[in-house]
Design an enzyme around this catalytic site. Structure first.
Site, PDB file in Angstrom:
ATOM      1  N   GLY A 282     -63.678   2.402  -2.466  1.00 18.36           N
ATOM      2  CA  GLY A 282     -64.249   2.161  -1.820  1.00 18.36           C
ATOM      3  C   GLY A 282     -64.745   0.925  -2.841  1.00 18.36           C
ATOM      4  O   GLY A 282     -65.023  -0.131  -2.142  1.00 18.36           O
TER       5      GLY A 282
ATOM      6  N   CYS B 202     -73.101   5.401 -11.603  1.00 13.82           N
ATOM      7  CA  CYS B 202     -72.343   3.695 -12.442  1.00 13.82           C
ATOM      8  C   CYS B 202     -73.532   3.046 -13.048  1.00 13.82           C
ATOM      9  O   CYS B 202     -72.916   2.964 -14.157  1.00 13.82           O
ATOM     10  CB  CYS B 202     -72.291   2.462 -10.761  1.00 13.82           C
TER      11      CYS B 202
HETATM   12  C1  LIG Z   1     -69.157   5.859  -4.212  1.00 11.12           C
HETATM   13  C2  LIG Z   1     -69.300   4.137  -4.018  1.00 11.12           C
HETATM   14  C3  LIG Z   1     -68.713   3.558  -3.766  1.00 11.12           C
HETATM   15  C4  LIG Z   1     -67.382   3.502  -4.538  1.00 11.12           C
HETATM   16  O1  LIG Z   1     -66.393   3.591  -3.895  1.00 11.12           O
HETATM   17  P1  LIG Z   1     -65.822   4.397  -5.160  1.00 11.12           P
HETATM   18  O2  LIG Z   1     -64.305   5.080  -4.476  1.00 11.12           O
HETATM   19  O3  LIG Z   1     -66.218   5.109  -6.377  1.00 11.12           O
HETATM   20  O4  LIG Z   1     -64.824   2.826  -5.612  1.00 11.12           O
HETATM   21  C5  LIG Z   1     -69.081   2.081  -3.187  1.00 11.12           C
HETATM   22  N1  LIG Z   1     -70.059   2.184  -2.559  1.00 11.12           N
HETATM   23  C6  LIG Z   1     -71.148   3.362  -2.281  1.00 11.12           C
HETATM   24  C7  LIG Z   1     -72.181   3.163  -1.143  1.00 11.12           C
HETATM   25  C8  LIG Z   1     -70.704   4.129  -2.744  1.00 11.12           C
HETATM   26  O5  LIG Z   1     -71.296   5.623  -2.694  1.00 11.12           O
END
Ligand SMILES: *Cc1c(COP(=O)(O)O)cnc(C)c1O
Length: 395
Positions: A70, A324
């Protein structure tokens, strides 16, 4: 009892995801760029996964680019439209104060490069309203980026309405839908979404894989340079096992979407009802427009971290907000964005459920939490001064 209530941080892999991945890890090791049969089998599987994921969100296969997750998809979406805008003297971007850091930190980087970002206020119930977006659009606006559902407080944004406004005003619309995909009905065409980020590990797929949907005709900029994979827009040998696992997980979870929503909503609402009995507690986020699996509370007079440790000792995995930011002492930017004072924002607890949770687990947590909160308050100087009337209760 062992209870995993941290599904917004990550989810356990589904059987469907594992079954798709194991053969790809054990036997089908081809590189999708190779011309021989082993490579071409990998290529076929890759394209099938792309078609499957596209279908799940109402997109066309060629509109899907696989990424490392993400975060990378968010980075690529924002940077791509910024580059497009810069060439046309459109250097204004609209977003909100409670986005994920993958969006916020990319925006900060763009601000240093001369872009101007309007961060829309988030209403106390965790919503950004379409009128706010409409009022903020200027002739030099190139992009609106508003998340589909917030990862801490679970509020679901009016994405279709925001999409319609952006389409009418001819501004690109990106949504970070990482928390929504697999859990809500999404159709990028019907909802006028130009770019969308998703991530495999938030719906029982593997970690380290995700994708960016970009509507046909949108020219993406590379974040990773190198080979010509992903139509030249994302270099690097495709992680085929992870991509297959993600596609299988998404198809699998969506096959029970309505059933899951019903089940999770019932558990969520029971938890909300149970935890609301704790004095000086407050539900954060929208009472009904929230992810089926999201419960987020603040308890006055205690620290969220101590609460998490106590829950962990009792077998419950939870979070104070975003994985995070845990480890930092600052209260969550999301809770500050909805107007909570620092003192209250510190005592936060996020419980996020999946279809694998049960009502017994919910009752177990409802049973132990009041005692834990009371125990921590008994040791808290902040609570003592609230009790003595030296400071005023906020909630
Ligand atoms: C977990 C998350 C991300 C990051 O995704 P990753 O695959 O861990 O890099 C970004 N945006 C939101 C809203 C998330 O919950």
């Amino acid at each position: 009892m062992e209870v995993y209530f941290d599904n917004a941080a990550t989810t356990p892999m589904s059987r469907a995801a594992l079954d798709a991945m194991i053969p790809a890890l054990e036997e089908q090791y081809g590189n999708a760029s190779s011309l021989h049969t082993v490579g071409q089998l990998a290529k076929e599987q890759l394209e099938q996964a792309r078609a499957d994921i596209a279908e799940c969100i109402g997109a066309e296969p060629h509109e899907i680019i696989f990424t490392s997750g993400g975060s990378e998809a968010d980075n690529q979406a924002l940077v791509s439209i910024a580059r497009w805008g810069a060439k046309r003297d459109k250097r204004h971007i609209i977003s909100s104060a409670f986005e994920h850091h993958a969006v916020l930190h990319t925006l900060q980087k763009l601000e240093k490069e001369g872009f101007e970002v309007t961060y829309l206020d988030v209403h106390p119930e965790g919503m950004v309203y379409p009128e706010q977006v409409e009022a903020a659009i200027r002739p030099d606006t190139c992009l609106v980026s508003i998340m589909y559902a917030n990862n801490e407080i679970g509020s679901i944004q009016p994405i279709s309405e925001i999409g319609a406004i952006c389409r009418e005003k001819k501004v690109f619309f990106h949504t970070d839908a990482v928390q929504a995909v697999g859990h809500l009905d999404i159709n990028v065409k019907e909802q006028n979404i130009d770019l969308l980020s998703l991530s495999g590990h938030k719906f029982h797929g593997p970690k380290g894989v995700g994708c960016l949907y970009a509507r046909r005709g949108i020219i993406l900029s590379n974040i990773i340079e190198g080979g010509a994979q992903e139509r030249g827009k994302r270099a690097g040998t495709e992680n085929i096992p992870a991509i297959l696992g993600m596609a299988a997980a998404l198809k699998d979870i969506l096959s029970r979407r309505e059933e899951n929503e019903k089940k999770e909503t019932a558990m969520r609402d029971r938890l909300i009802e149970g935890l609301s009995q704790i004095p000086h507690s407050k539900l954060n986020g929208h009472p009904t427009k929230r992810l089926p699996g999201n419960v987020h509370f603040c308890f006055e007079g205690i620290e969220g971290e101590s609460l998490l440790l106590m829950l962990d000792l009792n077998g419950v995995a939870a979070s104070s907000g975003s994985a995070c930011t845990s480890g930092s002492l600052d209260p969550s930017h999301v809770l500050l964005a909805i107007g909570l004072p620092h003192s209250v924002a510190h005592g936060s607890l996020r419980l996020t459920l999946s279809e694998y949770n049960t009502m017994e687990e919910v009752e177990y947590v409802i049973g132990i939490l009041p005692g834990i909160v009371e125990y921590l308050r008994d040791m808290s100087p902040v609570w003592e001064s609230l009790e003595k009337g030296e400071t005023e209760h906020v909630i």
